[in-house]
Design a protein around this motif. Sequence first.
Motif, PDB file in Angstrom:
ATOM      1  N   LEU A 195      -9.165  25.419  79.309  1.00 20.87           N
ATOM      2  CA  LEU A 195      -9.423  24.590  78.438  1.00 20.87           C
ATOM      3  C   LEU A 195      -8.242  25.387  77.030  1.00 20.87           C
ATOM      4  O   LEU A 195      -8.153  26.317  76.507  1.00 20.87           O
ATOM      5  N   PRO A 196      -8.052  24.593  76.389  1.00 23.13           N
ATOM      6  CA  PRO A 196      -6.940  24.911  75.379  1.00 23.13           C
ATOM      7  C   PRO A 196      -7.182  25.140  74.127  1.00 23.13           C
ATOM      8  O   PRO A 196      -8.628  24.472  73.521  1.00 23.13           O
ATOM      9  N   ARG A 197      -7.122  26.340  72.996  1.00 22.44           N
ATOM     10  CA  ARG A 197      -7.083  27.086  72.171  1.00 22.44           C
ATOM     11  C   ARG A 197      -6.784  25.725  70.859  1.00 22.44           C
ATOM     12  O   ARG A 197      -6.089  25.953  70.656  1.00 22.44           O
ATOM     13  N   GLU A 198      -7.863  25.740  70.324  1.00 18.07           N
ATOM     14  CA  GLU A 198      -7.684  25.402  69.163  1.00 18.07           C
ATOM     15  C   GLU A 198      -7.302  25.634  67.438  1.00 18.07           C
ATOM     16  O   GLU A 198      -8.862  26.656  67.261  1.00 18.07           O
ATOM     17  N   THR A 199      -7.193  25.541  66.069  1.00 18.58           N
ATOM     18  CA  THR A 199      -7.759  26.257  65.187  1.00 18.58           C
ATOM     19  C   THR A 199      -9.154  25.318  64.394  1.00 18.58           C
ATOM     20  O   THR A 199      -8.736  23.688  64.382  1.00 18.58           O
ATOM     21  N   PRO A 200     -10.148  26.018  64.400  1.00 15.95           N
ATOM     22  CA  PRO A 200     -11.449  25.202  63.842  1.00 15.95           C
ATOM     23  C   PRO A 200     -10.995  24.616  62.452  1.00 15.95           C
ATOM     24  O   PRO A 200      -9.800  24.908  62.108  1.00 15.95           O
ATOM     25  N   ARG A 201     -11.201  23.943  61.904  1.00 19.93           N
ATOM     26  CA  ARG A 201     -11.308  23.566  61.025  1.00 19.93           C
ATOM     27  C   ARG A 201     -11.884  23.440  60.022  1.00 19.93           C
ATOM     28  O   ARG A 201     -12.914  24.331  60.333  1.00 19.93           O
ATOM     29  N   SER A 202     -11.768  23.856  58.317  1.00 17.83           N
ATOM     30  CA  SER A 202     -12.108  24.314  57.356  1.00 17.83           C
ATOM     31  C   SER A 202     -13.255  23.312  57.083  1.00 17.83           C
ATOM     32  O   SER A 202     -12.772  22.208  57.137  1.00 17.83           O
ATOM     33  N   GLY A 203     -14.288  23.792  56.231  1.00 15.68           N
ATOM     34  CA  GLY A 203     -14.416  22.938  54.851  1.00 15.68           C
ATOM     35  C   GLY A 203     -16.316  23.462  55.803  1.00 15.68           C
ATOM     36  O   GLY A 203     -15.994  23.774  56.644  1.00 15.68           O
ATOM     37  N   SER A 204     -16.799  22.312  54.697  1.00 12.57           N
ATOM     38  CA  SER A 204     -18.396  22.137  55.773  1.00 12.57           C
ATOM     39  C   SER A 204     -19.154  21.453  56.695  1.00 12.57           C
ATOM     40  O   SER A 204     -17.991  20.486  57.353  1.00 12.57           O
ATOM     41  N   PHE A 205     -20.075  21.411  56.761  1.00 14.23           N
ATOM     42  CA  PHE A 205     -20.729  20.662  58.071  1.00 14.23           C
ATOM     43  C   PHE A 205     -21.551  19.228  57.642  1.00 14.23           C
ATOM     44  O   PHE A 205     -22.812  19.720  56.569  1.00 14.23           O
ATOM     45  N   ASP A 206     -21.851  18.626  57.940  1.00 12.96           N
ATOM     46  CA  ASP A 206     -22.508  17.867  57.411  1.00 12.96           C
ATOM     47  C   ASP A 206     -23.887  17.519  57.467  1.00 12.96           C
ATOM     48  O   ASP A 206     -24.542  16.603  58.924  1.00 12.96           O
ATOM     49  N   ARG A 207     -25.064  18.358  57.319  1.00 15.61           N
ATOM     50  CA  ARG A 207     -26.344  18.394  58.451  1.00 15.61           C
ATOM     51  C   ARG A 207     -27.015  17.197  57.632  1.00 15.61           C
ATOM     52  O   ARG A 207     -27.929  17.147  58.333  1.00 15.61           O
ATOM     53  N   ARG A 208     -26.694  16.898  56.272  1.00 12.77           N
ATOM     54  CA  ARG A 208     -27.927  15.865  56.124  1.00 12.77           C
ATOM     55  C   ARG A 208     -27.815  14.327  57.000  1.00 12.77           C
ATOM     56  O   ARG A 208     -28.300  13.806  57.623  1.00 12.77           O
ATOM     57  N   GLY A 209     -26.219  14.851  57.059  1.00  8.03           N
ATOM     58  CA  GLY A 209     -25.599  13.200  58.247  1.00  8.03           C
ATOM     59  C   GLY A 209     -26.307  13.809  59.385  1.00  8.03           C
ATOM     60  O   GLY A 209     -26.032  12.448  59.709  1.00  8.03           O
ATOM     61  N   ALA A 210     -26.354  14.572  59.815  1.00  7.23           N
ATOM     62  CA  ALA A 210     -26.438  14.760  61.379  1.00  7.23           C
ATOM     63  C   ALA A 210     -27.856  14.999  61.310  1.00  7.23           C
ATOM     64  O   ALA A 210     -28.619  14.348  62.491  1.00  7.23           O
ATOM     65  N   LEU A 211     -29.127  14.996  60.501  1.00 11.39           N
ATOM     66  CA  LEU A 211     -30.675  15.004  60.712  1.00 11.39           C
ATOM     67  C   LEU A 211     -30.680  13.267  61.024  1.00 11.39           C
ATOM     68  O   LEU A 211     -31.244  12.804  61.270  1.00 11.39           O
ATOM     69  N   TYR A 212     -29.827  12.316  59.184  1.00  5.57           N
ATOM     70  CA  TYR A 212     -30.173  11.053  59.894  1.00  5.57           C
ATOM     71  C   TYR A 212     -29.536  10.835  61.410  1.00  5.57           C
ATOM     72  O   TYR A 212     -30.501   9.869  61.297  1.00  5.57           O
ATOM     73  N   SER A 213     -28.244  11.316  61.644  1.00  6.49           N
ATOM     74  CA  SER A 213     -28.186  10.380  63.295  1.00  6.49           C
ATOM     75  C   SER A 213     -28.727  11.102  64.781  1.00  6.49           C
ATOM     76  O   SER A 213     -29.111  10.133  64.769  1.00  6.49           O
ATOM     77  N   ILE A 214     -29.331  12.022  64.385  1.00  6.39           N
ATOM     78  CA  ILE A 214     -30.437  12.413  65.422  1.00  6.39           C
ATOM     79  C   ILE A 214     -31.990  11.350  65.210  1.00  6.39           C
ATOM     80  O   ILE A 214     -32.093  11.341  66.435  1.00  6.39           O
ATOM     81  N   VAL A 215     -32.281  11.349  64.263  1.00 13.35           N
ATOM     82  CA  VAL A 215     -32.840  10.296  64.151  1.00 13.35           C
ATOM     83  C   VAL A 215     -33.472   9.058  64.427  1.00 13.35           C
ATOM     84  O   VAL A 215     -34.010   8.417  65.389  1.00 13.35           O
ATOM     85  N   MET A 216     -31.881   8.426  63.754  1.00 17.71           N
ATOM     86  CA  MET A 216     -31.012   7.136  64.505  1.00 17.71           C
ATOM     87  C   MET A 216     -31.690   7.073  65.920  1.00 17.71           C
ATOM     88  O   MET A 216     -31.764   5.669  66.537  1.00 17.71           O
ATOM     89  N   LEU A 217     -30.491   8.081  66.546  1.00 17.03           N
ATOM     90  CA  LEU A 217     -30.425   7.505  67.766  1.00 17.03           C
ATOM     91  C   LEU A 217     -31.789   7.720  68.489  1.00 17.03           C
ATOM     92  O   LEU A 217     -32.331   6.693  69.238  1.00 17.03           O
ATOM     93  N   ALA A 218     -32.472   8.323  68.424  1.00 22.87           N
ATOM     94  CA  ALA A 218     -33.901   8.937  68.929  1.00 22.87           C
ATOM     95  C   ALA A 218     -34.247   8.549  68.636  1.00 22.87           C
ATOM     96  O   ALA A 218     -35.567   7.789  70.182  1.00 22.87           O
ATOM     97  N   SER A 219     -34.370   7.455  68.079  1.00 22.43           N
ATOM     98  CA  SER A 219     -35.716   6.652  67.786  1.00 22.43           C
ATOM     99  C   SER A 219     -35.311   5.202  68.127  1.00 22.43           C
ATOM    100  O   SER A 219     -35.906   4.040  68.589  1.00 22.43           O
ATOM    101  N   PHE A 220     -34.123   4.315  67.913  1.00 22.33           N
ATOM    102  CA  PHE A 220     -33.652   3.636  68.535  1.00 22.33           C
ATOM    103  C   PHE A 220     -33.195   3.781  70.295  1.00 22.33           C
ATOM    104  O   PHE A 220     -34.611   2.535  70.984  1.00 22.33           O
ATOM    105  N   PHE A 221     -33.521   5.026  70.441  1.00 19.51           N
ATOM    106  CA  PHE A 221     -34.046   5.574  72.251  1.00 19.51           C
ATOM    107  C   PHE A 221     -35.408   4.866  72.486  1.00 19.51           C
ATOM    108  O   PHE A 221     -35.852   4.043  73.780  1.00 19.51           O
ATOM    109  N   LEU A 222     -36.042   5.702  71.617  1.00 20.61           N
ATOM    110  CA  LEU A 222     -37.730   4.872  71.927  1.00 20.61           C
ATOM    111  C   LEU A 222     -37.894   3.870  71.714  1.00 20.61           C
ATOM    112  O   LEU A 222     -38.774   3.472  72.174  1.00 20.61           O
ATOM    113  N   ALA A 223     -37.791   3.641  70.498  1.00 18.27           N
ATOM    114  CA  ALA A 223     -37.441   2.004  70.091  1.00 18.27           C
ATOM    115  C   ALA A 223     -37.247   0.652  71.797  1.00 18.27           C
ATOM    116  O   ALA A 223     -38.050   0.156  72.151  1.00 18.27           O
ATOM    117  N   MET A 224     -36.272   0.869  71.842  1.00 22.66           N
ATOM    118  CA  MET A 224     -35.534   0.222  73.359  1.00 22.66           C
ATOM    119  C   MET A 224     -36.694   0.787  74.631  1.00 22.66           C
ATOM    120  O   MET A 224     -37.145   0.203  75.848  1.00 22.66           O
TER     121      MET A 224
END
Length: 466
Positions: A195-224
């Motif tokens: 697999l090709p080696r790449e240069t990582p992106r600099s900058g921060s990770f959107d932790r709050r967005g990640a939390l919202y995304s996990i809750v959103m998708l998990a709750s969608f699946f559980l609702a379905m």
Amino acid sequence: MRLFEDRPGDDGLPGRERALALAALMTGTTMAVMDTTMINLALPVIAQDLGASASRSVWITNIFQVVCAAFLLVCAALSELITRRRLYVFGLLIFVIASVGAALSRSLETLLVFRALQGLGAAATLSIGPSLYRVIFPSRLLGSALGMSALVVAGGYSVGPAISGVVLSFADWPWLFALNVPVGLCALAFAARALPRETPRSGSFDRRGALYSIVMLASFFLAMDALGHAAPGQGALWAAACLVSGALFIRRQRRASHPLLPLGLFEEMRFTLAVSASGLAFIGQGLTFVALSLFYQNQMGLSPLDTALLFTPWPLCIMVVGPLAGRLADKVNPSILSSAGLCFLIVGLSALALVDESTGVAGSLWRTALCGIGFGLFQPPNNREMMASLPPERSANVSGVMSTVRTVGQSFGVAVVGAALALGLSVQATLWFSAFTTLLALCVSLSRVRLAGRALVERRASSRPR
């Protein structure tokens, strides 16, 4: 082989390294897909051996799907910081370790923990798989590469139930998980090497967005899932959690300096229309698989293994048609190919909606085969449109969206079947709804033919020697 031929000016990896990288992706994807289909067929055996009720044993499948769906967007965004190569290797390693733990589990609770870890490993690999094809293969072969991806997924779906049936005829269910170990170790060796080696992106990770995304998708699946099991109160609660977290997620993405999912992606209409067509088509596919399974077993009295065999023409036809459609998508307007595939799919689904107890095996098989031909003609060109419509640096995000849309669409289709049956509707009525959603996908696909045609002309013009 054409996929591994080198030409002057090619981007991507050299031919030999391309072959090894493709082997890593194929073995990793096959392992994840086969694991899902094998375990679905083995649920009654596992439940009996562990002394679990049918309602609790369903979570052996559900926990895997919930975790995998919840982390798709997060893993795709995380790959920019740690590189796709490292994330893919991490996902394979987690999946193999979790498979060993699942094989050694002697209680339902322990098994569920390792199934959740398997879901996390699958999310890491499946979320970035399509984007790796874009990095590995030259742009001129992107459609062909994505056609190979469709072949691998369809192959996993087709052989999984058969392998499960054979293994359970001679051995206990833990061997189903143990099979992942040698396959996973091979995928790890290939991935670490090629697999090709790449240069990582600099900058921060959107932790709050990640939390919202996990809750959103998990709750969608559980609702379905709640909707599919006729639990409207519980479904409404999870749906509310999904809507609230979804609103917070969108608000966060508009404000974050490095958003988990840049909303600007959807300003490109070719991408947005391709995503919409994909989601609608996967609703129809998820709905059809569950509805026909219920019809064959409950109304025709077939065994689970016989039912799986009746589904076999669908993935087999994708295995044949998908690579051909992907290769054509490199040369002609992919939206026309996708639209033609959806036409075949609509005819096949309409024919399946007319199936009754008097329909023989042959009558069911040709209808299912027609659906497989249609889906095989639709998916690789449509995936090429999604991947090629945006710059290469956004391919990880595109890959995460592709995987998420597929999972969300299939989950929604399954829930529609449960809700329809709870309302007293027939299985045939749900199949007509599947044909309707596919018709909507066709309308969306046709609306972007001119845009895709213009992009094809520009691509040909840019590739001419000057």
